[in-house]
Design a protein around this motif. Structure first.
Motif, PDB file in Angstrom:
ATOM      1  N   ASN A  12      12.081 -20.024  12.050  1.00 48.61           N
ATOM      2  CA  ASN A  12      11.927 -20.530  10.681  1.00 48.61           C
ATOM      3  C   ASN A  12      10.466 -20.778  10.331  1.00 48.61           C
ATOM      4  OD1 ASN A  12      14.654 -20.422  10.090  1.00 48.61           O
ATOM      5  ND2 ASN A  12      15.031 -22.502  10.808  1.00 48.61           N
ATOM      6  N   GLU A  13       9.700 -21.294  11.287  1.00 49.01           N
ATOM      7  CA  GLU A  13       8.271 -21.508  11.047  1.00 49.01           C
ATOM      8  C   GLU A  13       7.569 -20.185  10.761  1.00 49.01           C
ATOM      9  OE1 GLU A  13       6.944 -23.395  14.626  1.00 49.01           O
ATOM     10  OE2 GLU A  13       7.735 -25.360  14.055  1.00 49.01           O
ATOM     11  N   LEU A  14       7.883 -19.184  11.565  1.00 43.65           N
ATOM     12  CA  LEU A  14       7.257 -17.876  11.373  1.00 43.65           C
ATOM     13  C   LEU A  14       7.699 -17.244  10.052  1.00 43.65           C
ATOM     14  CD1 LEU A  14       7.458 -16.488  15.014  1.00 43.65           C
ATOM     15  CD2 LEU A  14       5.394 -17.170  13.774  1.00 43.65           C
ATOM     16  N   TYR A  15       8.948 -17.458   9.680  1.00 45.04           N
ATOM     17  CA  TYR A  15       9.434 -16.925   8.408  1.00 45.04           C
ATOM     18  C   TYR A  15       8.660 -17.534   7.238  1.00 45.04           C
ATOM     19  CZ  TYR A  15      12.380 -16.049   4.382  1.00 45.04           C
ATOM     20  OH  TYR A  15      12.825 -15.668   3.137  1.00 45.04           O
ATOM     21  N   LYS A  16       8.497 -18.843   7.280  1.00 46.64           N
ATOM     22  CA  LYS A  16       7.766 -19.521   6.203  1.00 46.64           C
ATOM     23  C   LYS A  16       6.321 -19.034   6.134  1.00 46.64           C
ATOM     24  CE  LYS A  16      10.597 -23.658   6.258  1.00 46.64           C
ATOM     25  NZ  LYS A  16      10.688 -25.078   6.619  1.00 46.64           N
ATOM     26  N   GLU A  20       4.316 -17.109   3.077  1.00 42.29           N
ATOM     27  CA  GLU A  20       3.138 -17.724   2.468  1.00 42.29           C
ATOM     28  C   GLU A  20       1.876 -16.884   2.632  1.00 42.29           C
ATOM     29  OE1 GLU A  20       3.011 -21.534   4.339  1.00 42.29           O
ATOM     30  OE2 GLU A  20       4.768 -22.272   3.257  1.00 42.29           O
ATOM     31  N   SER A  21       1.623 -16.434   3.862  1.00 41.73           N
ATOM     32  CA  SER A  21       0.336 -15.774   4.092  1.00 41.73           C
ATOM     33  C   SER A  21       0.410 -14.542   4.981  1.00 41.73           C
ATOM     34  CB  SER A  21      -0.642 -16.779   4.711  1.00 41.73           C
ATOM     35  OG  SER A  21      -0.149 -17.239   5.959  1.00 41.73           O
ATOM     36  N   GLU A  30       6.066 -11.870  18.353  1.00 42.38           N
ATOM     37  CA  GLU A  30       6.774 -13.083  18.779  1.00 42.38           C
ATOM     38  C   GLU A  30       8.050 -13.262  17.961  1.00 42.38           C
ATOM     39  OE1 GLU A  30       6.196 -17.941  19.022  1.00 42.38           O
ATOM     40  OE2 GLU A  30       4.699 -16.740  17.972  1.00 42.38           O
ATOM     41  N   ARG A  31       7.952 -13.039  16.660  1.00 47.60           N
ATOM     42  CA  ARG A  31       9.109 -13.183  15.783  1.00 47.60           C
ATOM     43  C   ARG A  31      10.220 -12.216  16.188  1.00 47.60           C
ATOM     44  NH1 ARG A  31      11.839 -10.858  12.142  1.00 47.60           N
ATOM     45  NH2 ARG A  31      10.531  -9.019  12.148  1.00 47.60           N
ATOM     46  N   LYS A  32       9.848 -10.985  16.479  1.00 42.96           N
ATOM     47  CA  LYS A  32      10.843  -9.986  16.882  1.00 42.96           C
ATOM     48  C   LYS A  32      11.513 -10.381  18.196  1.00 42.96           C
ATOM     49  CE  LYS A  32       8.923  -6.005  14.485  1.00 42.96           C
ATOM     50  NZ  LYS A  32       8.321  -4.672  14.615  1.00 42.96           N
TER      51      LYS A  32
END
Length: 78
Positions: A12-16, A20-21, A30-32
């Motif tokens: 969720n942090e990575l999604y946000k 945003e940026s 890392e997200r994958k």
């Protein structure tokens, strides 16, 4: 906090951040990886739920399919 909770929180942090940026290549990798881990954990939990499922008809008779019963016996759930 469980490992699954930590994975979900980081996803969720990575999604946000992505919204945003944008993400760096390292963050995207890392997200994958976290997503793969999340899906694997979800599937394992779902399979465990299905494996322990018992189906009962209107008269209260166990009508669980034989294949499911065999799996449950192997896992000592019956």
């Amino acid at each position: 906090m469980t490992e699954a909770d930590q994975v979900r929180k980081r996803i969720n942090e990575l999604y946000k951040k992505k919204q945003e940026s944008g993400l760096t290549e390292v963050e995207e990798a890392e997200r994958k990886e976290l997503h793969k881990q999340f899906i694997a954990n979800f599937r394992a939990g779902f399979k465990q739920q299905l494996d322990s499922l018992v189906i009962v008809d209107d008269q209260g008779k166990d009508v669980t399919p034989d294949k499911a019963k065999q799996i449950q016996k192997k896992k000592v759930l019956r």
